[in-house]
Design an enzyme around this catalytic site. Structure first.
Site, PDB file in Angstrom:
ATOM      1  N   CYS A  17       0.857  -1.181   0.000  1.00  0.00           N
ATOM      2  CA  CYS A  17       0.000   0.000   0.000  1.00  0.00           C
ATOM      3  C   CYS A  17       0.894   1.231   0.000  1.00  0.00           C
ATOM      4  CB  CYS A  17      -0.911  -0.003   1.229  1.00  0.00           C
ATOM      5  SG  CYS A  17       0.011   0.076   2.798  1.00  0.00           S
ATOM      6  N   HIS A  46       5.462  -4.842   8.838  1.00  0.00           N
ATOM      7  CA  HIS A  46       5.402  -6.214   9.337  1.00  0.00           C
ATOM      8  C   HIS A  46       5.602  -7.225   8.205  1.00  0.00           C
ATOM      9  CE1 HIS A  46       3.129  -5.014  13.250  1.00  0.00           C
ATOM     10  NE2 HIS A  46       4.426  -4.914  13.357  1.00  0.00           N
ATOM     11  N   HIS A  79       3.753   2.040  11.641  1.00  0.00           N
ATOM     12  CA  HIS A  79       2.622   1.823  12.558  1.00  0.00           C
ATOM     13  C   HIS A  79       2.403   2.980  13.527  1.00  0.00           C
ATOM     14  CE1 HIS A  79       4.408  -2.135  11.423  1.00  0.00           C
ATOM     15  NE2 HIS A  79       3.168  -2.287  10.997  1.00  0.00           N
ATOM     16  N   HIS A 129      -0.664  -4.709  19.557  1.00  0.00           N
ATOM     17  CA  HIS A 129      -0.243  -4.285  18.229  1.00  0.00           C
ATOM     18  C   HIS A 129       0.381  -2.893  18.327  1.00  0.00           C
ATOM     19  CE1 HIS A 129      -0.436  -3.078  13.986  1.00  0.00           C
ATOM     20  NE2 HIS A 129      -0.549  -4.368  13.700  1.00  0.00           N
ATOM     21  N   GLU A 131       0.471  -0.358  16.367  1.00  0.00           N
ATOM     22  CA  GLU A 131      -0.379   0.765  15.991  1.00  0.00           C
ATOM     23  C   GLU A 131      -1.330   1.139  17.132  1.00  0.00           C
ATOM     24  OE1 GLU A 131      -4.058   1.841  13.076  1.00  0.00           O
ATOM     25  OE2 GLU A 131      -2.598   0.408  12.282  1.00  0.00           O
ATOM     26  N   THR A 169      -6.109   0.556  11.790  1.00  0.00           N
ATOM     27  CA  THR A 169      -6.375   0.697  10.353  1.00  0.00           C
ATOM     28  C   THR A 169      -6.383  -0.612   9.588  1.00  0.00           C
ATOM     29  OG1 THR A 169      -4.030   1.037   9.848  1.00  0.00           O
ATOM     30  CG2 THR A 169      -5.345   3.011  10.339  1.00  0.00           C
ATOM     31  N   CYS A 199      -8.037   1.441   6.710  1.00  0.00           N
ATOM     32  CA  CYS A 199      -7.433   2.092   5.558  1.00  0.00           C
ATOM     33  C   CYS A 199      -7.967   1.515   4.247  1.00  0.00           C
ATOM     34  CB  CYS A 199      -5.907   2.014   5.652  1.00  0.00           C
ATOM     35  SG  CYS A 199      -5.130   0.673   4.752  1.00  0.00           S
ATOM     36  N   ASN A 229      -3.105  -7.276   8.802  1.00  0.00           N
ATOM     37  CA  ASN A 229      -3.959  -7.299   7.609  1.00  0.00           C
ATOM     38  C   ASN A 229      -3.802  -8.600   6.828  1.00  0.00           C
ATOM     39  OD1 ASN A 229      -2.348  -6.662   4.872  1.00  0.00           O
ATOM     40  ND2 ASN A 229      -1.350  -5.553   6.536  1.00  0.00           N
ATOM     41  N   SER A 272       2.015  -5.294   3.239  1.00  0.00           N
ATOM     42  CA  SER A 272       3.447  -5.041   3.450  1.00  0.00           C
ATOM     43  C   SER A 272       4.315  -6.051   2.724  1.00  0.00           C
ATOM     44  CB  SER A 272       3.762  -5.047   4.958  1.00  0.00           C
ATOM     45  OG  SER A 272       3.224  -6.193   5.590  1.00  0.00           O
TER      46      SER A 272
END
Length: 327
Positions: A17, A46, A79, A129, A131, A169, A199, A229, A272
């Site tokens: 992304c 990650h 993050h 996490h 983030e 996100t 996101c 994700n 990622s």
């Protein structure tokens, strides 16, 4: 099923992304501009392959800023980090490059604004996490974590008329909406964030894998175990028709037994994951008779983020100095 022609359905969008691309390029540019070592707090993104590749070029990954020598240069991961981390870096006179994804920064700003307005903030996300830790650090006295629908019953707020939800996100869109639905049953005046927190890339990859999973008996998701994700993509595939779905870091982790009785294999990758890892999976499948690849496109992505401002400033200065030297 085995008599059917073998094929691969390749999800699109997949892979990098805009936020991941920006963060990885930031470390690459920092290494070019300043030379190694460049310290990076946590994994820049990650993905094991990305981290190992950057480490081989001179990036030094650390868990905390106190592991970075005083005055050295450190990159903050995509993050995001809490204000406490920024303060600690300033105290140690570190030269920081903030590669936080702008979409994560947006959630941080929302947290600050709602905390300033004295709201209780219900942060939907996964405990531990990075983030979540960064966002929660913006207003720890106002934010409580809600780790999925099963956490909703334990939520306690001061004033049910002043409650808002925000989210990590990289969550499953469907599970997040189920969490919100349950929260709203308990708190009918629950406010939504001013814009979607999950996101665009996370949503797009989930939409694509849903479409692939309806036709594929097996879905292979390329991504690392700590990539939220990527893990969600496996769950989404199973929830939307795939008989089996597995996450692999790379082609070497695929078990050939997964292909037994399978005519259609779906392939995708987390946000990622570099495309080279997907290509290796496709080559491996082609060698086992799955040479027909059909791309399943559900969205086009053209978003780009500029490099962190600290890097842009130093790159501009380096160019000016080089031009002056030539003059």
């Amino acid at each position: 099923m085995t008599d059917s022609p073998k094929r691969v359905l390749l999800a699109a969008p997949r892979g990098y992304c805009a936020g991941v691309d920006r963060a990885v390029v930031a470390v690459e540019k920092a290494l070019e501009l300043y030379g190694p070592p460049v310290y990076v707090r946590k994994q820049i993104v990650h993905n094991k392959h990305v981290v190992e590749t950057l480490a081989a070029r001179g990036a030094v990954f650390v868990d905390e800023t106190d592991e970075v020598p005083e005055g050295a240069r450190v990159v903050f991961s995509a993050h995001g980090v809490s204000p406490q981390v920024h303060a600690e870096a300033a105290r140690r006179m570190l030269q920081t490059i903030d590669a936080t994804c702008p979409l994560v920064t947006k959630v941080h700003r929302e947290a600050v604004r709602f905390a300033d307005d004295d709201f209780d903030i219900l942060l939907i996300g996964h405990e531990g996490h990075e983030e979540v830790e960064g966002t929660a650090g913006e207003a720890p006295e106002r934010i409580q974590l809600v780790d999925g629908p099963d956490d909703v019953d334990g939520v306690v707020v001061r004033d049910p008329s002043r409650v808002v939800w925000l989210s990590q996100t990289t969550l499953s869109v469907d599970e997040t909406m189920e969490t919100v639905r349950r929260l709203r049953e308990r708190f009918p005046e629950l406010q939504d964030p001013p814009s979607d927190d999950i996101c665009y890339a996370t949503q797009n990859r989930q939409v694509a894998v849903k479409k692939v999973a309806r036709e594929a008996e097996l879905v292979i998701v390329v991504g690392s175990a700590n990539s939220s994700n990527s893990v969600r993509l496996v769950e989404v595939a199973l929830e939307n028709g795939a008989d089996a779905s597995y996450r692999v870091d790379n082609v070497r982790e695929i078990d050939e037994a997964w292909l037994d009785g399978v005519s259609t294999v779906g392939v995708t990758s987390g946000a990622s994951v570099p495309e080279i890892l997907v290509r290796e999976v496709l080559d491996w499948l082609a060698g086992r008779g799955y040479g027909s690849v059909e791309e399943v496109v559900t969205a086009e992505e053209d978003l780009l983020f500029s490099l962190p401002k600290e890097l842009r400033r130093d790159i501009k200065q380096a160019k000016q100095q080089a031009a002056a030297a030539r003059a």
